[in-house]
Design a protein around this motif. Structure first.
Motif, PDB file in Angstrom:
ATOM      1  N   HIS A 256      89.885 -37.494  52.825  1.00 26.63           N
ATOM      2  CA  HIS A 256      90.071 -37.750  51.323  1.00 26.63           C
ATOM      3  C   HIS A 256      90.365 -36.446  50.829  1.00 26.63           C
ATOM      4  O   HIS A 256      91.279 -36.730  49.815  1.00 26.63           O
TER       5      HIS A 256
ATOM      6  N   ARG B  14      86.440 -50.579  57.180  1.00 23.45           N
ATOM      7  CA  ARG B  14      86.811 -51.379  58.411  1.00 23.45           C
ATOM      8  C   ARG B  14      85.816 -52.438  58.555  1.00 23.45           C
ATOM      9  O   ARG B  14      86.245 -53.628  59.064  1.00 23.45           O
TER      10      ARG B  14
ATOM     11  N   VAL C 142      93.245 -42.492  63.489  1.00 28.71           N
ATOM     12  CA  VAL C 142      94.347 -42.150  62.736  1.00 28.71           C
ATOM     13  C   VAL C 142      94.278 -41.123  61.516  1.00 28.71           C
ATOM     14  O   VAL C 142      95.278 -40.809  60.902  1.00 28.71           O
TER      15      VAL C 142
ATOM     16  N   LEU D 182      95.469 -51.244  62.074  1.00 32.18           N
ATOM     17  CA  LEU D 182      94.698 -50.076  61.826  1.00 32.18           C
ATOM     18  C   LEU D 182      95.000 -49.754  60.533  1.00 32.18           C
ATOM     19  O   LEU D 182      93.671 -49.183  60.072  1.00 32.18           O
TER      20      LEU D 182
ATOM     21  N   HIS E 261      95.965 -40.790  57.827  1.00 34.14           N
ATOM     22  CA  HIS E 261      95.526 -41.862  57.686  1.00 34.14           C
ATOM     23  C   HIS E 261      93.981 -42.193  57.597  1.00 34.14           C
ATOM     24  O   HIS E 261      93.584 -41.462  58.269  1.00 34.14           O
ATOM     25  N   TRP E 262      93.625 -43.214  57.127  1.00 35.95           N
ATOM     26  CA  TRP E 262      92.294 -43.661  57.525  1.00 35.95           C
ATOM     27  C   TRP E 262      92.229 -45.120  57.937  1.00 35.95           C
ATOM     28  O   TRP E 262      92.731 -45.929  57.527  1.00 35.95           O
ATOM     29  N   GLY E 263      91.280 -45.218  58.794  1.00 36.52           N
ATOM     30  CA  GLY E 263      91.107 -46.761  59.608  1.00 36.52           C
ATOM     31  C   GLY E 263      90.081 -47.253  59.794  1.00 36.52           C
ATOM     32  O   GLY E 263      89.999 -48.536  60.412  1.00 36.52           O
ATOM     33  N   CYS E 264      89.061 -46.534  59.928  1.00 32.85           N
ATOM     34  CA  CYS E 264      87.623 -46.933  60.242  1.00 32.85           C
ATOM     35  C   CYS E 264      86.622 -46.294  59.712  1.00 32.85           C
ATOM     36  O   CYS E 264      86.691 -45.268  59.195  1.00 32.85           O
ATOM     37  N   ASP E 265      85.238 -46.932  60.031  1.00 32.97           N
ATOM     38  CA  ASP E 265      83.956 -46.233  59.276  1.00 32.97           C
ATOM     39  C   ASP E 265      83.360 -45.500  60.406  1.00 32.97           C
ATOM     40  O   ASP E 265      81.970 -44.970  60.320  1.00 32.97           O
TER      41      ASP E 265
ATOM     42  N   CYS F 247      88.912 -44.857  65.399  1.00 32.48           N
ATOM     43  CA  CYS F 247      90.283 -45.198  65.561  1.00 32.48           C
ATOM     44  C   CYS F 247      91.217 -44.034  65.380  1.00 32.48           C
ATOM     45  O   CYS F 247      92.484 -44.220  66.359  1.00 32.48           O
TER      46      CYS F 247
END
Ligand code: FES
Ligand code: FES
Lengths: 151, 790
Positions: free
Chosen positions: A24, B273, A46, B189, A36-40, A44
């Motif tokens: 962030h 997600r 990214v 994604l 990018h951001w793609g999971c918690d 992932c």
């Protein structure tokens, strides 16, 4: 808290909340939205950037942990208008479709080729195995990295 | 360059990190939204206290179902003419359902404030197992719908029941198999999100949102919110994968819009997600019971199917109104049958709504899985090789166009050629010999085949619609004075490379370099109406529109060329010169090819003072709307080779051969890339992906720790082959390919694993074939993959 992080060769000093994630910080403070951001759950990939030359998942690093360190993002790969070999390889071998995983893949590929200029397929697959791609079935990512090794 | 392997135009931005995805959109004064979600699968809402959240210094608004009810926005229509709660008012009906929306100065504060909202719930029994949904004592989930006393959504059937039953009654051999196509999620994604910006002065609403169908969204917003449609602009920026999950409208989008209207500032909402996996469109969840009637020597005569379809708490499947089970009734597959019949019952359960999402071509995925599994069960029953059984029953080239027993008209096919090519690439006979050796040594090796026929490119508008909007798509082509062109299309890329493929089509038709063509898409203020990108419909529908609009331009150019050359348009021939520099098109005088005008010369003249005959307007621009006369029917033969570790149940996909026939390939590089991606999906669904629930309706796959996706380690290096059988009705002969591999590959993997387990007498095992599941199957004690209920 105040942090100074060198990103793509330039130092940036910012006042941040201690809980701010590096992903962030890059995206919202520096407007470097290529990361990018793609999971918690740190699965992932990214969000992958290089921290002192090593790929890290920037969703799993606090901005304060990067204080005093060097970060390379996808925006830092092109030098003096010349694309990095990994960028060329991905373009030539159709290593991307939606492009969302691509910045992270490029940074891991760069790291791999720096350590091992001519990796075999298995080594490449292992290197990118912590990063997901939903579009390419990985085949052309592997080929792109092999191509980059030749460039 | 015309058709061929052209590098993608869009890559230039993506490899530099210069894509523009919705989360990259930043507007001055932008606020951030976050959604409070239900922890329960089924509960009554007794009260919601938002006062503490409202008191948070960075919070600008808190919106609940009650706020929305005041605006008549608490419920919105779904894509299947049901309604779905935007924010719950009465009850929550699945875990993760939207309950309240907080708007704050930054995203972290918005999330903090969610913790300050107090909701008092009265938990209710949840309906988790679709097979229990119609029980007498099952709680009624949709008591919001007047007069509803059960969880039944619809009963639907297709085919000829009597004829099918008669064949079964007299059949020499029948087999039956129950199987589950478990609930899965497309998990692109990039998660879903939106930026809404309502301008109070102009009354204009702009929504950035990764939608596969921007025009349909605009119309729906107009209908839902009562805003005039010309004051709504939907911009679908770069999309980080869609796979069907980004077709519908999600509550978060509506919340962002309301947030912007309420606060007077732009509002961004991005889901995380787990929200994405819990609340956005799932796919499949089909419980199928199939039967085959055949002769003893392996001639398949009829198929009969019963399906229980779990649609979740709101019926939100995106499919044509006429077809509540999508195109599932194409389940007779690639075979020459006498009769078929299916019955589908749709039910509500306490799970997220959704439906067809995930590259499934309106449930062709489930249909292909069903028939390809049944064929293998039949092969085992008859003691026939599954390749041989397929070869005996595949449709022959002279049977096309072929009308299937359930009413589909397959456009073209040469199935046996494709099947043989796959067997050749795989070295099928050698593989069987190797397998025999391994079996003798107690090793488990399996070879699985799948032959699929897809039904894509929806569709003829009289049969295919979404909420009454016909599935026809527009294209608009402008040619500037210097001969450079701008194409505007209604479909929207989520990674398919439309900016390249569609430029190639224009280049091909106009005889100009594809690099001279800019493709504009994903902005409703800038593109003609159309229903967007899903069901592999971009090339079949928008690609056809592009070819046709380019041909219109070419005809307009002919009139101008005739004026330039002072001859009749009828005396001109269209000429294409291929050279190293590319493809150059010109109109030339018949019999005098040296007298000609290139497209660039004509474009300049069309904008000049050149005197044109009466009725010739000048300029070359044209528009069109393409209403496909039929679907297109791509097909393919897939062969998968696996090794299974009997001690651990671990499956290793050793090889995967895929021969696809999608008609004419405009950019083979892009086509192959799409096939690769779909094959990985198939491996994922067959071996690891499932959204399971416990008996209280808790979601057991709500993160990438639990919902496993294939990595580079699970995927083999794909071995592709191609045959080309053009579609007779598509102007370019193309058929579409985006979903073929996702449709065709899961049964190949499952058939391979079941084949490997044949020494244990196993004929079927449900996906996903995780090590634990395979091990249990070997022990003769399979477990339910979709539910963690004892
Ligand atoms: S965002 Fe998924 S690993 Fe970092
Ligand atoms: S290119 Fe779309 S996720 Fe990798």
């Amino acid at each position: 808290m105040q942090v100074t992080i060198t990103v793509n060769g330039l130092p940036y000093t910012r006042e941040v909340e201690p809980r701010l994630l590096l992903v962030h910080f890059l995206r919202d403070e520096l407007n470097l939205t290529g990361t990018h951001w793609g999971c918690d759950t740190s699965n992932c990939g990214v969000c992958t950037v290089q921290l002192d030359g090593v790929p890290v998942k920037s969703c799993t690093v606090l901005a304060v942990m990067a204080d005093g360190h060097e970060v390379t993002t996808v925006e830092g790969l092109e030098r003096d208008g010349e694309l990095d070999a990994v960028q060329k390889g991905f373009m030539e071998c159709h290593g991307l479709q939606c492009g969302f995983c691509t910045p992270g893949m490029l940074l891991t590929a760069r790291w791999l080729l720096d350590r091992e200029p001519h990796p075999d397929e298995g080594t490449i697959r292992e290197a990118i195995s912590g990063q997901l791609c939903r579009c390419t079935g990985y085949e052309n990512i592997v080929k792109s990295i092999q191509r980059a090794a030749e460039l | 360059m015309s058709f061929g392997r052209m590098h993608r135009k869009e890559d230039a931005r993506f490899i530099r990190g210069r894509g523009n995805y919705v989360d990259d959109v930043r507007l001055p004064g932008m606020l951030h939204g976050a959604i409070l979600r239900s922890p329960h699968a089924h509960a009554r809402i007794l009260s919601i206290d938002t006062s503490a959240a409202e008191a948070h210094p960075k919070v600008r608004a808190v919106i609940t179902g009650q706020t929305l009810a005041g605006l008549n926005l608490a419920w919105m229509p779904t894509l299947s003419n049901d309604v779905q709660a935007v924010l719950a008012t009465d009850k929550v009906r699945f875990q993760g359902q939207e309950v309240a929306f907080v708007v704050a100065e930054d995203a972290y504060s918005a999330r903090d404030a969610l913790e300050l909202i107090e909701v008092d719930y009265e938990p209710l029994d949840a309906v988790v197992d679709a097979r229990r949904a119609l029980d007498e004592d099952s709680p009624v989930i949709r008591d919001d719908l007047e007069g509803r006393t059960s969880n039944r959504i619809f009963d639907w059937e297709a085919g000829d029941r009597e004829r099918t039953d008669a064949i079964f009654a007299g059949a020499e051999v029948t087999i039956n198999q129950d199987m589950i196509y478990p609930r899965v999620h497309p998990a692109p994604l990039e998660t879903c999100g939106a930026v809404a910006d309502f301008d109070k002065v102009t009354g204009k609403l702009t929504v950035w949102c990764p939608t596969q169908a921007p025009h349909a969204h605009r119309t729906l917003y107009a209908l839902v919110a009562g805003l005039p449609e010309h004051k709504i602009r939907v911009i679908s920026p770069d999309i980080g994968g869609g796979f069907g999950g980004k077709v519908g409208i999600y509550p978060g989008y509506v919340c962002a819009i309301v947030g912007s209207i309420v606060t007077g500032r732009p509002v961004k909402w991005m889901e995380d997600r787990s929200e994405n996996l819990m609340a956005t469109a799932f796919a499949r969840d089909y419980h199928m019971s199939g039967e085959v009637a055949a002769t003893r020597d392996g001639v398949i005569q009829a198929i009969r199917v019963k399906v229980l379809a779990d649609h979740g708490a709101f019926n939100g499947t995106a499919q044509p109104t006429k077809f509540p089970a999508g195109f599932f009734h194409v389940f007779t597959g690639s075979y020459d049958l006498q009769a078929a019949h299916c019955e589908v019952t749709g039910v509500y359960t306490n799970k997220a709504p959704g439906g067809v999402a995930y590259a499934c071509s309106f449930r062709v995925t489930e249909a292909v899985y069903l028939v390809e599994r049944l064929i293998d069960v039949l092969a085992a029953e008859l003691g026939l090789d599954p390749a041989e059984l397929r070869l005996r029953n595949l449709l022959k080239p002279d049977q096309f166009p072929y009308t299937s027993p359930t009413g589909w008209e397959y456009d073209s096919g040469d199935y046996i050629k494709t099947m043989r090519m796959a067997m050749d690439i795989a070295g099928y006979d050698k593989l069987r010999a190797e397998q025999a050796d391994k079996r003798a040594r107690g090793e488990l090796m399996g070879i699985g085949i799948s032959f699929f026929t897809e039904a894509v490119g929806a569709g003829p508008r009289k049969h295919m619609d979404i909420l009454g909007l016909g599935m026809a798509d527009g294209a608009e082509l402008r040619v500037h004075p210097t001969g450079k062109a701008v194409l505007r299309v209604s479909c929207q890329s989520q990674g398919q490379g439309h900016e390249t493929t569609f430029a190639q089509i224009v280049g091909h038709e106009l005889g100009i370099p594809a690099d001279d063509v800019e493709v504009v898409h994903g902005d409703t203020d800038q593109t003609p109406f159309g229903l967007g990108t899903y069901g592999s419909r971009s090339t079949p529908v928008s690609g056809a529109a592009t070819a046709i609009v380019a041909r219109k331009v070419r005809e307009r150019a002919r009139l101008v060329a005739a004026a330039m050359l002072e001859c009749s348009p009828d005396d001109l021939d269209w000429q294409i010169d291929e050279s190293a520099e590319g493809r150059a098109g010109s109109w030339a005088v018949r019999g005098d090819p040296a007298s000609r005008k290139s497209m660039q010369e004509i474009a300049l003249a069309a904008h000049s003072a050149l005197e044109l005959p009466d009725g010739v307007e000048g300029h070359l621009d044209a528009v069109t709307v393409y209403n496909p006369p039929n679907l297109t029917y791509p097909f393919g033969a897939y062969i998968c080779v696996v090794d299974v570790d009997p001690g651990t149940g671990q499956v290793k996909v050793r090889r995967f051969v895929a021969v696809d026939d999608c008609g004419v390939r405009i950019n083979p590089m892009i086509v192959e890339g799409q096939i690769h991606g779909g094959l990985a999906d198939g491996v994922g669904m067959a071996l690891m992906q499932v959204m399971a629930f416990d008996e209280e309706g808790n979601h057991l796959g709500a993160s990438f720790m639990d919902y496993l996706l294939p990595t580079s380690m699970e995927c083999p290096s794909w071995e592709l082959g191609e045959t080309v059988t053009p579609s007779p009705h598509h102007p370019l002969g193309a058929k579409g390919v985006g979903e073929s591999a996702t449709v065709g590959s899961p049964p190949a993997v499952v058939n391979a694993v079941v084949d490997a387990l044949a020494p244990y007498g196993i004929r079927h095992a449900d996906m996903p074939l995780t090590p634990a599941n395979v091990w249990r199957v070997i022990q003769g004690d399979p477990f339910r993959t979709d539910l963690a209920i004892p």
